[in-house]
Design an enzyme around this catalytic site. Structure first.
Site, short mmCIF file in Angstrom:
data_model
loop_
_atom_site.label_atom_id
_atom_site.label_comp_id
_atom_site.label_asym_id
_atom_site.label_seq_id
_atom_site.Cartn_x
_atom_site.Cartn_y
_atom_site.Cartn_z
N ASP A 1 46.44 26.32 -30.91
CA ASP A 1 44.98 26.62 -30.30
C ASP A 1 44.00 27.14 -31.35
OD1 ASP A 1 46.74 28.13 -27.40
OD2 ASP A 1 46.19 25.95 -27.84
N GLY B 1 47.81 16.74 -14.21
CA GLY B 1 47.22 15.73 -15.06
C GLY B 1 45.65 15.51 -14.60
N GLU C 1 36.14 21.38 -17.26
CA GLU C 1 36.82 20.82 -17.76
C GLU C 1 36.82 19.52 -17.70
OE1 GLU C 1 40.84 22.05 -18.41
OE2 GLU C 1 40.48 24.23 -17.81
N HIS D 1 41.99 23.44 -24.04
CA HIS D 1 42.59 24.79 -23.97
C HIS D 1 41.63 25.56 -22.88
CE1 HIS D 1 44.87 28.39 -24.90
NE2 HIS D 1 43.54 28.87 -24.95
N MET E 1 52.30 20.78 -21.99
CA MET E 1 52.65 22.26 -22.29
C MET E 1 53.92 22.51 -23.38
SD MET E 1 50.51 24.02 -20.59
CE MET E 1 51.28 25.63 -20.60
N ARG E 2 53.77 21.73 -24.34
CA ARG E 2 54.94 21.61 -25.44
C ARG E 2 54.28 21.99 -26.58
NH1 ARG E 2 59.24 23.71 -23.52
NH2 ARG E 2 60.18 23.29 -25.62
N ASN F 1 43.20 18.37 -27.80
CA ASN F 1 43.54 19.33 -26.64
C ASN F 1 42.54 20.11 -26.12
OD1 ASN F 1 45.82 20.79 -25.26
ND2 ASN F 1 44.91 22.47 -26.36
N1 LIG Z 1 51.07 22.62 -32.74
C1 LIG Z 1 50.39 22.51 -31.48
N2 LIG Z 1 50.76 22.31 -30.31
C2 LIG Z 1 50.18 22.47 -29.21
C3 LIG Z 1 48.77 22.76 -29.10
C4 LIG Z 1 48.12 23.24 -30.44
O1 LIG Z 1 47.08 23.72 -30.70
N3 LIG Z 1 49.10 23.06 -31.84
N4 LIG Z 1 48.13 23.02 -28.15
C5 LIG Z 1 49.12 23.19 -26.90
C6 LIG Z 1 48.41 23.16 -25.53
N5 LIG Z 1 48.69 24.81 -25.23
C7 LIG Z 1 47.29 25.42 -25.09
O2 LIG Z 1 46.27 25.03 -24.93
C8 LIG Z 1 50.12 25.58 -25.17
C9 LIG Z 1 50.84 24.63 -24.53
C10 LIG Z 1 52.20 25.22 -24.43
C11 LIG Z 1 52.36 26.43 -25.00
C12 LIG Z 1 53.83 27.08 -25.02
O3 LIG Z 1 53.89 28.25 -25.27
N6 LIG Z 1 54.93 26.27 -24.67
C13 LIG Z 1 56.31 26.62 -24.48
C14 LIG Z 1 56.65 26.09 -23.44
C15 LIG Z 1 56.13 26.45 -22.12
C16 LIG Z 1 56.43 25.33 -20.82
O4 LIG Z 1 57.15 24.40 -21.29
O5 LIG Z 1 55.89 25.64 -19.88
C17 LIG Z 1 56.95 25.96 -25.90
O6 LIG Z 1 56.39 24.88 -26.23
O7 LIG Z 1 57.95 26.48 -26.04
C18 LIG Z 1 51.14 27.32 -25.47
C19 LIG Z 1 50.00 26.68 -25.76
C20 LIG Z 1 49.91 22.06 -26.80
N7 LIG Z 1 50.68 21.95 -27.90
N1 LIG Z 2 47.69 25.09 -22.88
C1 LIG Z 2 47.32 23.99 -22.19
C2 LIG Z 2 46.69 24.52 -20.77
O1 LIG Z 2 47.08 25.42 -20.61
N2 LIG Z 2 46.12 23.58 -20.53
C3 LIG Z 2 45.35 23.79 -18.92
O2 LIG Z 2 46.28 23.46 -17.78
C4 LIG Z 2 45.34 22.99 -16.73
C5 LIG Z 2 45.91 22.11 -15.76
O3 LIG Z 2 45.46 20.83 -16.60
P1 LIG Z 2 45.69 19.45 -15.99
O4 LIG Z 2 45.24 19.55 -14.45
O5 LIG Z 2 44.92 18.58 -16.66
O6 LIG Z 2 47.14 19.12 -15.99
C6 LIG Z 2 44.07 23.03 -17.30
O7 LIG Z 2 43.27 24.20 -17.00
C7 LIG Z 2 44.36 23.12 -18.72
O8 LIG Z 2 43.13 23.53 -19.59
#
Ligand SMILES: Nc1nc2c(c(=O)[nH]1)N[C@@H](CN(C=O)c1ccc(C(=O)N[C@@H](CCC(=O)O)C(=O)O)cc1)CN2
Ligand SMILES: NCC(=O)N[C@@H]1O[C@H](COP(=O)([O-])[O-])[C@@H](O)[C@H]1O
EC number: 2.1.2.2
Length: 195
Positions: free
Chosen positions: A149, A12, A178, A113, A94-95, A111
């Protein structure tokens, strides 16, 4: 008072940067906005402690407790909507969110990224940038859409890739940017809200 809800899954640090920016009056009072709650899908998310220490409500909606992505998202929406947010911020969340969730918060769901979108959507962005031989990398603040994304880009920050960088080196350099970019992007979003 305009409420912001922040979703996290781990450290976070971006959430913390936004909270500090609001607290330090850089835009909290002026924009009549506050971080109303921090919600995580993981009970062990370190960022929850920061939020509690800063007097911010927290909640955990554990995705593992639901039989489907849709059911998880519905529970998450119920928790979020208690605060009637003008803005929902994904900060290391991360969902992947369902189309129903995205539609519910359309236009007020951001978001950050860790790549220069549209390059490297998805995960493991820094290693992929290194493997591709990129000379620059960075992060992107974007509107969230059903397509991962992919949404409208609000801001980007660029950093150089240095000789011998590991993915960890690059991640740290990007993360520093960031923490500067996301609070500014949130403040700009709030300033542009209709009165
Ligand atoms: N509908 C959308 N949902 C999310 C987006 C988005 O643009 N559209 N952005 C993501 C954030 N993200 C990248 O920036 C990202 C987060 C998670 C995943 C992913 O593959 N997650 C897996 C589980 C991974 C885990 O639990 O460690 C999953 O959900 O099955 C890809 C990209 C947030 N959501
Ligand atoms: N797809 C989402 C993703 O990868 N987000 C990335 O997680 C890192 C930790 O964020 P945090 O320190 O704010 O938790 C950050 O680099 C953020 O961009």
């Amino acid at each position: 008072m305009k409420n912001i809800v922040i979703l996290i899954s781990g450290s976070g640090s971006n959430m913390a940067a936004i909270v500090r920016a609001a607290e330090q009056g850089r835009w909290g009072e002026r924009l009549n906005a506050r971080v109303a709650t921090v919600v995580s899908n993981r009970a062990d998310a370190e960022g929850l402690r920061f939020a509690k220490d800063h007097g911010i409500a927290t909640a955990v909606v554990d995705h593992k407790g639901f039989s489907s992505r849709e059911a998880f998202d519905e529970a998450l929406m119920a928790e979020i909507d208690r605060f009637e947010p003008v803005l929902v911020v994904l900060a290391g969340f991360m969902r992947i969110l369902t189309p129903a969730f995205v539609a519910h918060y359309e236009g007020r769901l951001l978001n950050i990224h860790p790549s220069l979108l549209p390059a490297f959507p998805g995960l493991n962005t820094h290693q992929r940038a290194l493997d591709a031989g990129c000379q620059f990398a960075g992060a992107t603040v974007h509107q969230v859409t059903a397509e991962l994304d992919h949404g409208h880009i609000l801001a980007q920050a660029v950093v150089p890739v240095l000789q011998g960088d590991s993915a960890e080196d690059l991640a740290a350099r990007v993360l520093t940017q960031e923490h500067l970019m996301y609070p500014r992007a949130v403040a700009e979003f709030l300033r542009n809200l209709p009165l």
